[in-house]
Design a protein around this motif. Sequence first.
Motif, PDB file in Angstrom:
ATOM      1  N   GLU A   1       1.008  -1.182   0.138  1.00  0.00           N
ATOM      2  CA  GLU A   1       0.027   0.061   0.037  1.00  0.00           C
ATOM      3  C   GLU A   1       0.841   1.091  -0.063  1.00  0.00           C
ATOM      4  OE1 GLU A   1      -3.414   2.047  -0.328  1.00  0.00           O
ATOM      5  OE2 GLU A   1      -3.202  -0.275  -0.358  1.00  0.00           O
ATOM      6  N   ILE A   2       1.955   1.271   0.755  1.00  0.00           N
ATOM      7  CA  ILE A   2       2.845   2.531   0.981  1.00  0.00           C
ATOM      8  C   ILE A   2       3.714   2.426  -0.374  1.00  0.00           C
ATOM      9  CG2 ILE A   2       4.985   3.151   1.761  1.00  0.00           C
ATOM     10  CD1 ILE A   2       3.901   1.996   4.574  1.00  0.00           C
ATOM     11  N   LEU A   3       4.404   1.475  -0.853  1.00  0.00           N
ATOM     12  CA  LEU A   3       5.036   1.468  -2.053  1.00  0.00           C
ATOM     13  C   LEU A   3       4.283   1.644  -3.508  1.00  0.00           C
ATOM     14  CD1 LEU A   3       7.400  -1.673  -1.610  1.00  0.00           C
ATOM     15  CD2 LEU A   3       7.886   0.872  -1.388  1.00  0.00           C
ATOM     16  N   LYS A   4       3.126   1.601  -3.541  1.00  0.00           N
ATOM     17  CA  LYS A   4       2.307   2.104  -4.782  1.00  0.00           C
ATOM     18  C   LYS A   4       2.168   3.315  -4.920  1.00  0.00           C
ATOM     19  CE  LYS A   4      -2.353   2.222  -3.326  1.00  0.00           C
ATOM     20  NZ  LYS A   4      -3.867   1.309  -3.431  1.00  0.00           N
ATOM     21  N   HIS A   5       2.726   4.154  -3.824  1.00  0.00           N
ATOM     22  CA  HIS A   5       2.470   5.660  -4.081  1.00  0.00           C
ATOM     23  C   HIS A   5       4.026   6.263  -4.526  1.00  0.00           C
ATOM     24  CE1 HIS A   5      -1.299   6.196  -2.383  1.00  0.00           C
ATOM     25  NE2 HIS A   5      -0.940   5.241  -1.573  1.00  0.00           N
ATOM     26  N   PHE A   6       5.143   5.351  -4.838  1.00  0.00           N
ATOM     27  CA  PHE A   6       6.180   5.893  -5.299  1.00  0.00           C
ATOM     28  C   PHE A   6       6.509   5.125  -6.511  1.00  0.00           C
ATOM     29  CE2 PHE A   6       6.047   6.272  -0.632  1.00  0.00           C
ATOM     30  CZ  PHE A   6       6.700   7.537  -0.452  1.00  0.00           C
ATOM     31  N   PRO A   7       7.626   5.639  -7.029  1.00  0.00           N
ATOM     32  CA  PRO A   7       8.161   4.950  -8.509  1.00  0.00           C
ATOM     33  C   PRO A   7       8.563   3.550  -7.873  1.00  0.00           C
ATOM     34  CG  PRO A   7       8.799   7.209  -8.485  1.00  0.00           C
ATOM     35  CD  PRO A   7       8.318   6.994  -7.123  1.00  0.00           C
ATOM     36  N   PRO A   8       9.034   2.640  -8.901  1.00  0.00           N
ATOM     37  CA  PRO A   8       9.363   1.306  -8.606  1.00  0.00           C
ATOM     38  C   PRO A   8      10.679   1.358  -7.841  1.00  0.00           C
ATOM     39  CG  PRO A   8       8.754   1.286 -11.005  1.00  0.00           C
ATOM     40  CD  PRO A   8       8.692   2.803 -10.435  1.00  0.00           C
ATOM     41  N   VAL A   9      10.970   0.577  -6.752  1.00  0.00           N
ATOM     42  CA  VAL A   9      12.197   0.532  -6.044  1.00  0.00           C
ATOM     43  C   VAL A   9      12.938  -0.822  -6.293  1.00  0.00           C
ATOM     44  CG1 VAL A   9      11.622   2.241  -4.681  1.00  0.00           C
ATOM     45  CG2 VAL A   9      11.266  -0.170  -4.084  1.00  0.00           C
ATOM     46  N   GLU A  10      13.971  -1.164  -5.950  1.00  0.00           N
ATOM     47  CA  GLU A  10      14.690  -2.442  -6.164  1.00  0.00           C
ATOM     48  C   GLU A  10      14.544  -3.193  -4.778  1.00  0.00           C
ATOM     49  OE1 GLU A  10      16.484  -4.032  -8.624  1.00  0.00           O
ATOM     50  OE2 GLU A  10      15.500  -2.445  -9.545  1.00  0.00           O
ATOM     51  N   PHE A  11      14.547  -2.465  -3.628  1.00  0.00           N
ATOM     52  CA  PHE A  11      14.063  -3.050  -2.390  1.00  0.00           C
ATOM     53  C   PHE A  11      13.872  -1.956  -1.570  1.00  0.00           C
ATOM     54  CE2 PHE A  11      18.051  -2.486   0.223  1.00  0.00           C
ATOM     55  CZ  PHE A  11      18.867  -2.549  -0.641  1.00  0.00           C
ATOM     56  N   ALA A  12      13.381  -2.051  -0.419  1.00  0.00           N
ATOM     57  CA  ALA A  12      12.903  -0.737   0.728  1.00  0.00           C
ATOM     58  C   ALA A  12      12.707  -1.490   2.176  1.00  0.00           C
ATOM     59  CB  ALA A  12      11.433  -0.245   0.233  1.00  0.00           C
ATOM     60  N   PHE A  13      13.148  -0.617   2.995  1.00  0.00           N
ATOM     61  CA  PHE A  13      12.733  -1.032   4.387  1.00  0.00           C
ATOM     62  C   PHE A  13      12.379   0.213   5.205  1.00  0.00           C
ATOM     63  CE2 PHE A  13      17.455  -0.066   4.662  1.00  0.00           C
ATOM     64  CZ  PHE A  13      17.491   0.744   5.427  1.00  0.00           C
ATOM     65  N   ALA A  14      11.737  -0.203   6.128  1.00  0.00           N
ATOM     66  CA  ALA A  14      11.326   1.003   7.177  1.00  0.00           C
ATOM     67  C   ALA A  14      11.691   0.736   8.521  1.00  0.00           C
ATOM     68  CB  ALA A  14       9.781   0.999   7.122  1.00  0.00           C
ATOM     69  N   TYR A  15      12.136   1.807   9.115  1.00  0.00           N
ATOM     70  CA  TYR A  15      12.457   1.782  10.587  1.00  0.00           C
ATOM     71  C   TYR A  15      11.870   2.900  11.339  1.00  0.00           C
ATOM     72  CZ  TYR A  15      15.835   5.283   9.503  1.00  0.00           C
ATOM     73  OH  TYR A  15      16.388   6.610   8.839  1.00  0.00           O
TER      74      TYR A  15
ATOM     75  N   ASP B   1      18.539   4.104 -10.564  1.00  0.00           N
ATOM     76  CA  ASP B   1      19.054   5.418 -11.051  1.00  0.00           C
ATOM     77  C   ASP B   1      18.210   6.530 -10.167  1.00  0.00           C
ATOM     78  OD1 ASP B   1      19.334   7.641 -12.610  1.00  0.00           O
ATOM     79  OD2 ASP B   1      18.975   6.897 -14.450  1.00  0.00           O
ATOM     80  N   SER B   2      19.034   7.001  -9.420  1.00  0.00           N
ATOM     81  CA  SER B   2      18.420   7.951  -8.213  1.00  0.00           C
ATOM     82  C   SER B   2      17.960   9.083  -8.822  1.00  0.00           C
ATOM     83  CB  SER B   2      19.293   8.168  -7.131  1.00  0.00           C
ATOM     84  OG  SER B   2      20.412   8.784  -7.704  1.00  0.00           O
ATOM     85  N   GLU B   3      18.661   9.749  -9.842  1.00  0.00           N
ATOM     86  CA  GLU B   3      18.089  10.878 -10.845  1.00  0.00           C
ATOM     87  C   GLU B   3      16.724  10.873 -11.136  1.00  0.00           C
ATOM     88  OE1 GLU B   3      19.641  14.059 -13.766  1.00  0.00           O
ATOM     89  OE2 GLU B   3      21.305  13.174 -12.429  1.00  0.00           O
ATOM     90  N   GLU B   4      16.775   9.617 -12.100  1.00  0.00           N
ATOM     91  CA  GLU B   4      15.331   9.269 -12.608  1.00  0.00           C
ATOM     92  C   GLU B   4      14.196   9.080 -11.558  1.00  0.00           C
ATOM     93  OE1 GLU B   4      12.719   8.820 -15.821  1.00  0.00           O
ATOM     94  OE2 GLU B   4      14.847   9.449 -15.961  1.00  0.00           O
ATOM     95  N   TRP B   5      14.627   8.489 -10.575  1.00  0.00           N
ATOM     96  CA  TRP B   5      13.680   8.027  -9.736  1.00  0.00           C
ATOM     97  C   TRP B   5      12.970   9.218  -9.041  1.00  0.00           C
ATOM     98  CZ3 TRP B   5      12.308   8.762  -4.641  1.00  0.00           C
ATOM     99  CH2 TRP B   5      11.405   7.967  -4.209  1.00  0.00           C
ATOM    100  N   HIS B   6      13.920  10.174  -8.716  1.00  0.00           N
ATOM    101  CA  HIS B   6      13.438  11.464  -8.238  1.00  0.00           C
ATOM    102  C   HIS B   6      12.797  12.357  -9.089  1.00  0.00           C
ATOM    103  CE1 HIS B   6      15.033  11.520  -4.228  1.00  0.00           C
ATOM    104  NE2 HIS B   6      16.217  10.933  -4.586  1.00  0.00           N
ATOM    105  N   LYS B   7      12.984  12.120 -10.402  1.00  0.00           N
ATOM    106  CA  LYS B   7      12.227  12.861 -11.469  1.00  0.00           C
ATOM    107  C   LYS B   7      10.885  12.318 -11.650  1.00  0.00           C
ATOM    108  CE  LYS B   7      15.941  14.053 -14.464  1.00  0.00           C
ATOM    109  NZ  LYS B   7      16.721  14.139 -15.978  1.00  0.00           N
ATOM    110  N   GLU B   8      10.838  10.950 -11.531  1.00  0.00           N
ATOM    111  CA  GLU B   8       9.223  10.328 -11.762  1.00  0.00           C
ATOM    112  C   GLU B   8       8.532  10.629 -10.116  1.00  0.00           C
ATOM    113  OE1 GLU B   8       9.436   6.180 -12.546  1.00  0.00           O
ATOM    114  OE2 GLU B   8      11.428   6.256 -13.568  1.00  0.00           O
ATOM    115  N   ASN B   9       9.226  10.657  -9.048  1.00  0.00           N
ATOM    116  CA  ASN B   9       8.706  10.814  -7.801  1.00  0.00           C
ATOM    117  C   ASN B   9       8.040  12.298  -7.845  1.00  0.00           C
ATOM    118  OD1 ASN B   9       7.762  10.141  -5.331  1.00  0.00           O
ATOM    119  ND2 ASN B   9       9.521  11.377  -4.512  1.00  0.00           N
ATOM    120  N   LEU B  10       8.542  13.320  -8.497  1.00  0.00           N
ATOM    121  CA  LEU B  10       8.091  14.669  -8.509  1.00  0.00           C
ATOM    122  C   LEU B  10       7.010  14.872  -9.293  1.00  0.00           C
ATOM    123  CD1 LEU B  10      11.442  16.513  -8.475  1.00  0.00           C
ATOM    124  CD2 LEU B  10       9.844  16.274  -6.498  1.00  0.00           C
ATOM    125  N   LEU B  11       6.401  13.856 -10.108  1.00  0.00           N
ATOM    126  CA  LEU B  11       5.345  13.832 -11.012  1.00  0.00           C
ATOM    127  C   LEU B  11       4.018  13.817 -10.472  1.00  0.00           C
ATOM    128  CD1 LEU B  11       6.428  11.968 -14.145  1.00  0.00           C
ATOM    129  CD2 LEU B  11       6.571  14.546 -13.997  1.00  0.00           C
TER     130      LEU B  11
END
Length: 67
Positions: free
Chosen positions: A11-25, A57-67
């Motif tokens: 549910e959380i990850l669907k609000h962001f561009p695709p990631v290779e892996f993620a974790f929360a703390y 690709d962090s730059e591309e990920w941030h571009k997508e995240n700002l859309l």
Amino acid sequence: DFAMNETLSEEILKHFPPVEFAFAYGSGAIQQSGYNKLSLSKSGELPMLDLVFAVNDSEEWHKENLL
């Protein structure tokens, strides 16, 4: 509960561009004394949830995240 955590993660990850892996703390990810995941703490604060995303690709990920 693993199933609940997996559903919450999806549910959380669907609000962001695709990631290779993620974790929360933080107190929102791992229950800590004085906090309930869904209610205010004794001091009146909600639990904190910090997210870390690994991407190719962090730059591309941030571009997508700002859309």
